[in-house]
Each structure stands twice: as C-alpha cells, then as structure tokens.
Design a protein around this motif. Structure first.
Motif, short mmCIF file in Angstrom:
data_model
loop_
_atom_site.label_atom_id
_atom_site.label_comp_id
_atom_site.label_asym_id
_atom_site.label_seq_id
_atom_site.Cartn_x
_atom_site.Cartn_y
_atom_site.Cartn_z
N UNK A 49 14.12 42.57 40.78
CA UNK A 49 14.96 41.91 41.77
C UNK A 49 14.85 40.38 41.69
N UNK A 50 14.19 39.88 40.66
CA UNK A 50 14.05 38.43 40.55
C UNK A 50 15.39 37.79 40.18
N UNK A 51 15.58 36.52 40.49
CA UNK A 51 16.83 35.84 40.13
C UNK A 51 17.05 35.84 38.62
N UNK A 52 18.30 35.89 38.21
CA UNK A 52 18.63 35.85 36.79
C UNK A 52 18.43 34.43 36.26
N UNK A 53 18.35 34.24 34.94
CA UNK A 53 18.20 32.89 34.39
C UNK A 53 19.25 31.89 34.88
N UNK A 54 20.55 32.23 34.91
CA UNK A 54 21.51 31.25 35.45
C UNK A 54 21.23 30.88 36.91
N UNK A 55 20.81 31.86 37.71
CA UNK A 55 20.49 31.58 39.10
C UNK A 55 19.28 30.66 39.20
N UNK A 57 18.34 28.42 36.95
CA UNK A 57 18.73 27.07 36.55
C UNK A 57 19.52 26.38 37.65
N UNK A 58 20.35 27.14 38.37
CA UNK A 58 21.08 26.54 39.48
C UNK A 58 20.12 26.08 40.58
N UNK A 59 19.10 26.89 40.83
CA UNK A 59 18.10 26.50 41.83
C UNK A 59 17.35 25.25 41.39
N UNK A 60 17.05 25.17 40.10
CA UNK A 60 16.35 24.00 39.57
C UNK A 60 17.23 22.75 39.69
N UNK A 61 18.51 22.89 39.33
CA UNK A 61 19.42 21.75 39.40
C UNK A 61 19.63 21.26 40.83
N UNK A 62 19.52 22.18 41.79
CA UNK A 62 19.68 21.80 43.20
C UNK A 62 18.37 21.31 43.82
N UNK A 63 17.30 21.33 43.05
CA UNK A 63 16.02 20.87 43.56
C UNK A 63 15.28 21.89 44.40
N UNK A 64 15.71 23.16 44.36
CA UNK A 64 15.07 24.20 45.16
C UNK A 64 13.74 24.61 44.54
N UNK A 65 13.67 24.62 43.21
CA UNK A 65 12.42 24.93 42.53
C UNK A 65 12.10 23.80 41.55
N UNK A 66 10.82 23.66 41.24
CA UNK A 66 10.38 22.61 40.32
C UNK A 66 10.51 23.09 38.88
N UNK A 67 10.33 22.15 37.94
CA UNK A 67 10.37 22.52 36.53
C UNK A 67 9.27 23.52 36.20
N UNK A 68 8.09 23.33 36.80
CA UNK A 68 6.98 24.25 36.55
C UNK A 68 7.31 25.65 37.05
N UNK A 69 7.93 25.73 38.23
CA UNK A 69 8.33 27.04 38.77
C UNK A 69 9.40 27.68 37.89
N UNK A 70 10.32 26.85 37.39
CA UNK A 70 11.35 27.37 36.49
C UNK A 70 10.72 27.97 35.25
N UNK A 71 9.77 27.26 34.64
CA UNK A 71 9.09 27.76 33.45
C UNK A 71 8.38 29.08 33.74
N UNK A 72 7.69 29.14 34.86
CA UNK A 72 6.94 30.35 35.19
C UNK A 72 7.87 31.54 35.40
N UNK A 73 8.94 31.33 36.16
CA UNK A 73 9.86 32.43 36.45
C UNK A 73 10.61 32.87 35.20
N UNK A 74 10.97 31.92 34.34
CA UNK A 74 11.63 32.28 33.09
C UNK A 74 10.67 33.05 32.18
N UNK A 75 9.39 32.72 32.26
CA UNK A 75 8.42 33.43 31.43
C UNK A 75 8.34 34.90 31.81
N UNK A 76 8.58 35.21 33.08
CA UNK A 76 8.58 36.60 33.51
C UNK A 76 9.72 37.36 32.84
#
Length: 208
Positions: A49-55, A57-76
């Motif tokens: 149920x985790x967000x998809x990669x496009x979702x 990236x949209x959260x990252x671009x909006x400042x909702x998650x940090x780059x580190x969080x993006x890397x971690x979630x994408x690694x999953x």
C-alpha cells in the motif's frame, strides 16, 4: 574502473519488463541499491500500500518528504523487485509459463481493442489512489515497457482483466487482484469516463 551500479545493471540487463526501467531510475538517485543495507520488504499476497514512484516524486517536489526519505522509500520498491527477480530465477519454468499466460491475456485484449487503448486504460488504472495494482501499473504509459509486464495471471499477487469494454466516452472493466485462490481474490468493476480533454477519469469503483 566501473562503479557498483554498472555491475548490477549487467546482471539484470536481460529483464524486459518495468523492473529494469525502475532499477535504472533508482540507480540514478541512490548508489546503494546493491548493498546489504537494503531494508527487507517481503511481497505479500496482495500488493503493498506504499505510494508509487510517481507519487513519491510528487511528494518530494512539493516538499512533503525529504530527499533522504525519497531514497529510502524508493529503495523499498527496488527491494520488492529484486526479491521477485531472485524468485523468478529460482523457478524458471514457472516464470516462463507465467510469461506465456500473460502474453496470451494481453494478445486477447489488444486484438479486440488495440494496444494503444489497452495501454491508456492500464495507465489510468495506475493513477487511481488506493488501488493496490497501481504498484505495477504506475508506468504503463511508457511505450517501451511491454504490455504483458502489467498482467499477472497466476503468480501472486495476481492482476487480471476478465472483462474489458470500451466505448468512445466510457470504459468499463472487471479486474481481479491479490490472491490466486479464487475464494480470496479481490474483484472490482471499474468505470472510466472521458473528460472535456478526452482524458480518462475515474467514474466509479464497485466491489463484485
């Protein structure tokens, strides 16, 4: 001297589905993809149920998650794909039969509706918030990813389209996903309609 990512890509360069596309994307933002520090995320009977990669990236671009969080979630996401590739290598006959089934299912759809229409609908499904199979459909609009990569006939979590009806302004389809056990498979009827720009938008989701 080649870096770690080069060796990793060489080991998976024969994969022809969306996995390789995603892994290359991940390598461009995170060089640690092939290291044992990866969090272990198991593939369950249903899609995660985790967000998809496009979702993400949209959260990252909006400042909702940090780059580190993006890397971690994408690694999953990447770990899920790596686990599945390893499993496929362990059972090559099962994987081959599954591929044949998926090709046959897609051939049936495209023969009646055309590849571009099928891809458009799969991409629209991938945009539905809270729709579990979006985990494999999020890049269905990429023409370089074969359509059979988005169907999972028997290997869990399954994703099948037993009914697909398309009219100029309305699309109606039945989908099945999750468990391959027919008693536990989740079934939905999904309706799309075209907006003023002729883009597909979700009209209704109905459990069956």
């Amino acid at each position: 001297m080649p870096d770690e990512s080069t060796g990793f890509i060489e080991r998976v360069n024969r994969i022809d589905c969306h996995e390789l596309w995603l892994l290359r994307l991940l390598l461009s933002i995170s060089p640690c993809i092939d290291r044992p520090s990866f969090a272990k995320i198991s593939i369950t009977v249903n899609f995660s149920e985790r967000p998809t990669p496009p979702q993400l990236f949209r959260k990252f671009e909006r400042g909702i998650i940090s780059r580190e969080e993006l890397h971690e979630l994408m690694s999953h996401h990447a770990q899920d794909l790596i686990d599945e590739m390893i499993e496929a290598r362990k059972k090559p006959k099962t994987s081959y039969i599954e591929r044949i089934r998926n090709l046959a299912a897609v051939r049936k759809l495209t023969k009646k509706h055309g590849a571009s229409n099928v891809r458009e609908v799969l991409a629209a499904l991938g945009e539905i918030e809270g729709f579990p199979p979006s985990q494999i459909l999020w890049n269905a609009n990429h023409a370089d990813v074969p359509l059979h990569c988005f169907i999972r006939s028997r290997i869990e979590p399954v994703f099948r389209i037993p009914r697909f009806e398309m009219e100029p302004m309305i699309v109606s389809l039945d989908v099945e996903y999750g468990s391959n056990d027919r008693r536990k498979t989740i079934r939905e009827t999904i309706l799309f309609q075209r907006d003023a720009m002729l883009r597909l938008e979700l009209l209704e989701r109905l459990p069956r």
